[in-house]
Write a protein that holds these residues in place. Structure first.
Motif: not given
Length: 304
Positions: A277-285
């Motif tokens: 599960h990739v963190a939402a903050k990582v995906r967003a950036f």
């Protein structure tokens, strides 16, 4: 000792620099905070904190342990938030390593707008052209450019391709002439970006033919923007990502040569630890960087 509670107590003590403040934030008594720290140190067989009546500091073991457990606790918190139906966006602190030249020329002006879009997110951005160890150094994500992606335990999300161009200032070509073949570069002052994978040898392709030319020059530097400045000054020629010199080429400050040859491309990736599960903050950036650079979206394996 309830280990998860002890870990949270330890992290809060370090972040706040105070047993009393950690106790207030966690709604525990100061005695409970001290007990958790003491039991955690006994469990580990190592002193984590040096404490006096006036000061507190991390030991070497404490510093290492803090870095490790902070990532674990962040992952646990992120996992919990990902299951919350009211979770609306990325949050927490995002630690990113990114190339200085690319960030300053293409990304940094848009970062405030990105952060305004995610008010619960804080960005800790480190600009450095060296290849960091994102696991050892505690980064959530790194932006990397490479000519060839290697296998590893990391995940790499392609962001864009940076085509290169061979160019110099008109004044330089007036003094030294334009190279009409790749081999002619041996007689030129070639400005080299030392952190690229092709600093000392430039590759050209045409009609199925590949030519690799060893290059030399009086100036080598670990910044693409510094290379661009030297090009503008007419000091030499260089093989550089087109994105750094696009305006100079359009306005005639620089001129491209050997345009009938294909040159190296640099592939830019968002690299992060392989997780289910990739963190939402990582995906967003990563989404933000890709949008700014207008690159494709897929995933593959990356180099450590």
């Amino acid at each position: 000792m309830e280990q998860l509670t002890a870990l949270r107590v330890f992290r809060n003590v370090v972040q706040l620099g105070s047993f009393a403040q950690a106790a207030r934030q966690l709604r525990l008594s100061p005695a409970a905070v001290s007990k958790n720290i003491g039991e955690l140190e006994a469990h580990l067989g190592a002193r984590l904190l040096q404490r006096t009546t006036r000061r507190m500091s991390l030991t070497e073991a404490g510093s290492l342990y803090y870095e490790q457990i902070s990532r674990i606790l962040d992952d646990l918190d992120e996992a919990g938030r990902s299951l919350a139906p009211l979770q609306t966006g990325p949050s927490g602190v995002l630690r990113v390593s990114a190339p200085m030249s690319l960030t300053l020329s293409r990304l940094s002006a848009a970062i405030p707008a990105f952060l305004q879009a995610y008010p619960d997110l804080s960005l800790d951005l480190h600009l450095e052209d060296r290849r960091v160890d994102i696991i050892q150094e505690g980064y959530d994500l790194a932006i990397r450019g490479t000519d060839q992606l290697e296998d590893s335990s990391l995940v790499a999300r392609p962001l864009t391709v940076l085509p290169h161009v061979l160019c110099g200032a008109p004044a330089y070509f007036q003094r030294h002439g334009e190279p009409d073949t790749p081999q002619a570069l041996r007689g030129h002052n070639c400005l080299r970006f030392t952190l690229s994978g092709h600093a000392d040898e430039w590759t050209f392709r045409r009609h199925g033919q590949t030519v690799r030319v060893p290059v030399r020059g009086r100036y080598q530097v670990n910044s693409s923007l510094a290379v661009r400045d030297a090009l503008r000054a007419g000091f030499g020629l260089s093989l550089v990502p087109r994105t750094y010199v696009e305006d100079d080429l359009a306005q005639g400050r620089l001129r491209a040569v050997l345009n009938d040859w294909a040159m190296v491309d640099t592939y830019l990736y968002a690299v992060y630890p392989s997780r289910r599960h990739v963190a939402a903050k990582v995906r967003a950036f990563a989404d933000f960087v890709r949008a700014e650079l207008q690159g494709p979206v897929t995933e593959s394996r990356a180099a450590n």
